[in-house]
Design an enzyme around this catalytic site. Structure first.
Site, PDB file in Angstrom:
ATOM      1  N   ARG A 195    -148.258 -17.437  61.839  1.00 56.41           N
ATOM      2  CA  ARG A 195    -146.426 -16.618  62.397  1.00 56.41           C
ATOM      3  C   ARG A 195    -145.902 -15.544  61.947  1.00 56.41           C
ATOM      4  O   ARG A 195    -146.453 -14.417  61.941  1.00 56.41           O
ATOM      5  CB  ARG A 195    -145.731 -17.302  63.460  1.00 56.41           C
ATOM      6  N   CYS A 225    -137.804 -28.099  66.190  1.00 58.33           N
ATOM      7  CA  CYS A 225    -138.166 -26.700  67.015  1.00 58.33           C
ATOM      8  C   CYS A 225    -137.074 -26.928  67.669  1.00 58.33           C
ATOM      9  O   CYS A 225    -136.819 -25.539  68.150  1.00 58.33           O
ATOM     10  CB  CYS A 225    -139.398 -26.629  67.692  1.00 58.33           C
ATOM     11  N   ASP A 237    -140.003 -20.921  76.510  1.00 55.96           N
ATOM     12  CA  ASP A 237    -139.964 -21.908  75.115  1.00 55.96           C
ATOM     13  C   ASP A 237    -138.680 -20.883  74.655  1.00 55.96           C
ATOM     14  O   ASP A 237    -138.423 -21.589  73.428  1.00 55.96           O
ATOM     15  CB  ASP A 237    -141.295 -20.600  73.914  1.00 55.96           C
ATOM     16  N   HIS A 267    -146.605 -23.618  62.514  1.00 55.37           N
ATOM     17  CA  HIS A 267    -144.961 -22.905  61.366  1.00 55.37           C
ATOM     18  C   HIS A 267    -145.146 -24.056  61.079  1.00 55.37           C
ATOM     19  O   HIS A 267    -145.578 -24.829  60.541  1.00 55.37           O
ATOM     20  CB  HIS A 267    -143.947 -22.816  62.932  1.00 55.37           C
ATOM     21  N   ARG A 309    -142.666 -14.042  73.869  1.00 51.41           N
ATOM     22  CA  ARG A 309    -141.021 -14.911  73.924  1.00 51.41           C
ATOM     23  C   ARG A 309    -140.201 -13.779  72.530  1.00 51.41           C
ATOM     24  O   ARG A 309    -139.388 -14.441  72.100  1.00 51.41           O
ATOM     25  CB  ARG A 309    -141.392 -16.197  71.846  1.00 51.41           C
TER      26      ARG A 309
END
Length: 279
Positions: A149, A272, A79, A178, A104
């Protein structure tokens, strides 16, 4: 030979300014775990196509006159292509990310090393924040998403590090996990957004601050149309978000469609993949 001069830009029209971005080539991209509703580990990913789509995005920025620096991809971190999540940079100060999911977590160290090597002052966070995924700069204000998150306690850290007003906004739809999947910053005073992604209090806050915001349709949001990158005039957004592109055009912006359908399998779009460095 007749020369054609560029049409003058009216004072009320959106104006582009050069930007500085950081991106990460998806050499190791795959979907091998699921930490958002977009990710389906059993679904095949065409990495070669993902790289080609990412390269087209990078070239789009270069063609628009922007600077793009590259952070080296790390094996085992699929990612990392979603570079926007690794940090937030305001006035040349880097607030590193602290990821919620262990899959992550090592990305934060890679971003910290990258910016430290480039000579930027780097601040380590105490609480979970996922970079520009949940922290969006609009003029002198930082919009701060939470609910899935980023830890709300991180908002005070953000305000202290950047010395800017931080506006907490609660996200309520897991598809828009997000903030940058539900809000696109178009310029220093304008956003596009999906009201249904937010709690009633957050909707009220955004309507009060941005009464002229562009409202995206659920269909355009569902292809991550709001995961867009604007230089103040040109708005790079997923090609599938045709309705949003038309709405932006009506407001004087220039939509620049790109196809990131492979990277959408990991839950990401143009924003992103794009971390802005604000010096």
């Amino acid at each position: 030979m007749t020369s054609v001069l560029p049409r003058p830009v009216a004072a009320t029209e959106p104006v582009a300014r050069p930007r500085h971005y950081v991106m990460c080539r998806p050499e190791h991209f795959e979907v091998r775990y699921a930490i958002n509703p977009w990710m389906r580990p059993g679904e095949p990913v065409d990495r070669e196509r993902a790289v080609a789509q990412w390269e087209a995005l990078r070239q789009t920025y270069v063609d628009l006159g922007h600077r793009v620096d590259l952070i080296d991809p790390v094996p085992g971190l699929p990612d990392m292509v979603y570079a926007a999540n690794g940090a937030t940079v305001v006035d040349g100060v880097v607030l590193c990310a602290r990821f919620r999911h262990p899959e992550r977590a090592p990305e934060a160290a890679a971003h910290r090393a990258f910016f430290a090597a480039a000579g930027y002052p780097v601040v380590e966070p105490r609480f979970v924040n996922e970079g520009e995924g949940d922290l969006l700069v609009v003029g002198d204000v930082v919009l701060a998403g939470y609910g899935f998150r980023t830890d709300p306690r991180a908002h005070a850290e953000v305000a202290a590090v950047f010395e800017r007003e931080v506006v907490p906004l609660e996200l309520v739809d897991p598809r828009y996990y997000h903030l940058d999947t539900a809000v696109a910053v178009l310029d220093d005073a304008t956003i596009a957004w999906l009201p249904a992604a937010f709690s009633p209090a957050a909707q009220e806050e955004l309507r009060a601050r941005f009464p002229d915001a562009v409202v995206a349709s659920p269909a355009d949001a569902a292809v991550l149309g709001l995961n867009a990158v604007s230089d103040g005039r040109h708005v790079v957004l997923p090609a599938q978000a045709t309705g949003l592109a038309a709405a932006l055009r009506e407001r004087g912006y220039e939509p620049v469609p790109v196809d990131l359908s492979e990277l959408l399998k990991g839950g990401g779009g143009p924003k992103c993949c794009t971390l802005e460095v604000r010096s």
